[in-house]
Design a protein around this motif. Structure first.
Motif, short mmCIF file in Angstrom:
data_model
loop_
_atom_site.label_atom_id
_atom_site.label_comp_id
_atom_site.label_asym_id
_atom_site.label_seq_id
_atom_site.Cartn_x
_atom_site.Cartn_y
_atom_site.Cartn_z
N HIS A 256 38.57 51.20 -0.60
CA HIS A 256 38.29 50.83 -1.99
C HIS A 256 36.81 50.58 -2.25
N SER A 257 35.98 50.64 -1.22
CA SER A 257 34.60 50.17 -1.34
C SER A 257 33.73 51.06 -2.21
N TYR A 258 34.05 52.35 -2.35
CA TYR A 258 33.15 53.22 -3.10
C TYR A 258 33.26 53.03 -4.60
N SER A 259 34.17 52.15 -5.05
CA SER A 259 34.16 51.75 -6.45
C SER A 259 33.09 50.69 -6.72
N HIS A 260 32.47 50.18 -5.64
CA HIS A 260 31.41 49.18 -5.77
C HIS A 260 30.07 49.87 -5.93
N SER A 261 29.16 49.19 -6.58
CA SER A 261 27.82 49.75 -6.77
C SER A 261 26.82 49.18 -5.78
N TYR A 262 27.26 48.23 -4.94
CA TYR A 262 26.35 47.64 -3.97
C TYR A 262 27.15 47.08 -2.81
N GLY A 263 26.42 46.63 -1.77
CA GLY A 263 27.06 46.04 -0.60
C GLY A 263 27.59 47.09 0.36
N LEU A 264 28.33 46.64 1.35
CA LEU A 264 28.90 47.53 2.36
C LEU A 264 29.89 48.49 1.71
N ARG A 265 29.62 49.79 1.85
CA ARG A 265 30.48 50.83 1.27
C ARG A 265 30.66 51.93 2.30
N ALA A 266 31.78 52.61 2.21
CA ALA A 266 32.05 53.73 3.11
C ALA A 266 32.81 54.81 2.36
N GLU A 267 32.56 56.05 2.73
CA GLU A 267 33.20 57.20 2.09
C GLU A 267 34.12 57.89 3.10
N ALA A 268 35.35 58.17 2.70
CA ALA A 268 36.29 58.88 3.57
C ALA A 268 35.87 60.33 3.70
N MET A 269 35.82 60.82 4.93
CA MET A 269 35.42 62.20 5.21
C MET A 269 36.63 62.99 5.69
N GLU A 270 36.54 64.31 5.60
CA GLU A 270 37.65 65.17 5.97
C GLU A 270 37.77 65.40 7.46
N SER A 271 36.64 65.42 8.15
CA SER A 271 36.63 65.84 9.55
C SER A 271 35.80 64.89 10.39
N PRO A 272 36.16 64.71 11.67
CA PRO A 272 35.30 63.89 12.55
C PRO A 272 33.91 64.47 12.69
N LYS A 273 33.75 65.78 12.49
CA LYS A 273 32.43 66.40 12.59
C LYS A 273 31.52 65.99 11.45
N ASP A 274 32.06 65.37 10.41
CA ASP A 274 31.26 64.92 9.28
C ASP A 274 30.60 63.57 9.53
N THR B 212 50.40 58.44 19.79
CA THR B 212 51.68 59.13 19.62
C THR B 212 51.46 60.40 18.82
N GLU B 213 52.47 61.22 18.76
CA GLU B 213 52.39 62.45 17.95
C GLU B 213 52.25 62.13 16.47
N GLN B 214 52.59 60.91 16.07
CA GLN B 214 52.50 60.51 14.66
C GLN B 214 51.13 59.91 14.31
N THR B 215 50.23 59.84 15.27
CA THR B 215 48.94 59.20 15.03
C THR B 215 48.18 59.88 13.89
N ARG B 216 47.63 59.05 13.01
CA ARG B 216 46.81 59.53 11.90
C ARG B 216 45.46 58.82 11.96
N TYR B 217 44.43 59.51 11.48
CA TYR B 217 43.08 58.99 11.53
C TYR B 217 42.47 58.94 10.13
N ARG B 218 41.53 58.03 9.96
CA ARG B 218 40.66 58.06 8.79
C ARG B 218 39.22 57.96 9.28
N PHE B 219 38.39 58.82 8.71
CA PHE B 219 36.99 58.93 9.12
C PHE B 219 36.12 58.38 7.99
#
Length: 357
Positions: free
Chosen positions: A270-288, A343-350
């Protein structure tokens, strides 16, 4: 490992040697010399996950070493129980990975001498965390990410080494003492190399300026981000902001986003709705990702994230290597297929941390 004499120590040495030799074999490892069938199954499960990773150099190390340290033991004439820390060093040519696994090993004495009866991993990345936010999840999201001005509380003990590098607001800089964060007057850059350097320095031991938690992965990642210059957003409420206050009247005070894996992931989401402070953007790939960025792990695929790591280096083909705690790890391949938790169900967020706050 001291005291490699007769008795159960010989059985321990044999087990460590067997583990080391089998790790070098990669997917063809059988772990036949591991005496506990249940633990053998765990090890084979990890190898099965690694075999589907792709790329032979990522599956089979060119060199392997395991150092064992006895942490605790309880001995009786016919049985012994030991807690052992295994320091694994795997070289893949272009990089070396390290991690420390802790196991409880039970020995029994029979007519032919001592043998291992069972082996249990004590610390794994899927251990339940000790703290979960109270209240309705939807309600907490709203509180946690409310964009409100706050005083970034900088615990003097926790920031002693790098407090001058942390932007605490123009009020504090001007000597007014209010410490309000005002991004319109000054911005702070994220120093990625310093976040990664902190992760390399403290991956295998706790920084005494912070509390160490039994499930320590997110506390460790937050420390790394903070060392890179991210300002705390102190609200005084567990469910709001991103902050660590330290010990006060016998209580350790921190936000869920600082110390709980799902709390930090939720904060980032939810942080990228902020205009300041600690923010992070979700990326598509670990290479990003770049050094100082964060990877979040959902082992069951249910949307509850249970582990976090920080990016510290890269393989020659640009894939991230990460540092982490709970199971202390340095330059570990990002996908964690070598974890008992995977597990085979493991999901990641970058998550790519913003370059400016």
């Amino acid at each position: 490992m001291p005291g490699q004499g007769s008795g159960w120590r010989e059985a321990l040495v044999e087990y460590v040697n067997a583990r080391n030799e089998e790790d070098l074999l990669g997917p063809s490892a059988s772990y036949r010399r591991v005496p506990d069938p249940l633990h053998r199954s765990r090890l084979l499960g990890r190898q099965a996950g690694l075999s589907r990773r792709g790329g032979a150099s990522r599956v089979k190390p060119v060199r392997s070493e395991i150092r064992a340290r006895l942490l605790h033991r309880s001995e009786k004439p016919s049985e012994a129980v030991c807690d052992v820390r295994l320091h694994l060093l795997h070289s893949y040519g272009a990089w070396q990975e390290e991690r420390m696994e802790t196991e409880r090993i039970a020995f029994v004495r029979g007519s032919r001498g001592w043998r291992i009866d069972r082996i249990e991993p004590l610390l794994t990345e899927n251990r339940a965390e000790a703290w979960q936010p109270e209240g309705d999840a939807e309600e907490l999201v709203g509180y946690e990410h409310a964009v409100i001005p706050s005083v970034p509380y900088l615990n003097p003990a926790a920031t002693q080494s790098f407090k001058s590098r942390v932007y605490a607001g123009p009020g504090a800089a001007a000597g007014r003492g209010d410490g309000w964060f005002d991004p319109s007057k000054r911005a702070a850059r994220y120093r990625r190399e310093e976040a990664a350097a902190y992760a390399d320095r403290w991956w295998d031991r706790p920084n005494p300026e912070y509390e160490e938690f039994e499930v320590n992965c997110t506390n460790f990642v937050s420390q790394c981000i903070f060392a890179g210059g991210a300002p705390m957003n102190y609200t005084g409420r567990r469910e709001a902001g991103w902050w660590y206050r330290g010990r006060d009247k016998g209580r350790e005070l921190w936000s869920y986003s600082w110390a709980v894996a799902n709390g930090l992931q939720s904060y980032f989401s939810h942080s990228y709705s902020h205009s300041y402070g600690l923010r992070a953007e979700a990326m598509e790939s670990p290479k990003d990702l770049m050094p100082g960025d964060v990877i979040c792990y959902d082992w069951s695929g249910t949307g509850l994230y249970q582990h976090n790591t920080v990016v510290t280096a890269f393989t020659p083909d640009g894939m991230p290597l990460v540092n982490a705690n709970t199971v202390p790890s340095r330059h570990r391949y990002w996908d964690y297929r070598d974890s008992y938790a995977w597990t085979e169900q493991t999901r990641y967020r970058f998550y790519h941390i913003a370059d400016e706050f």
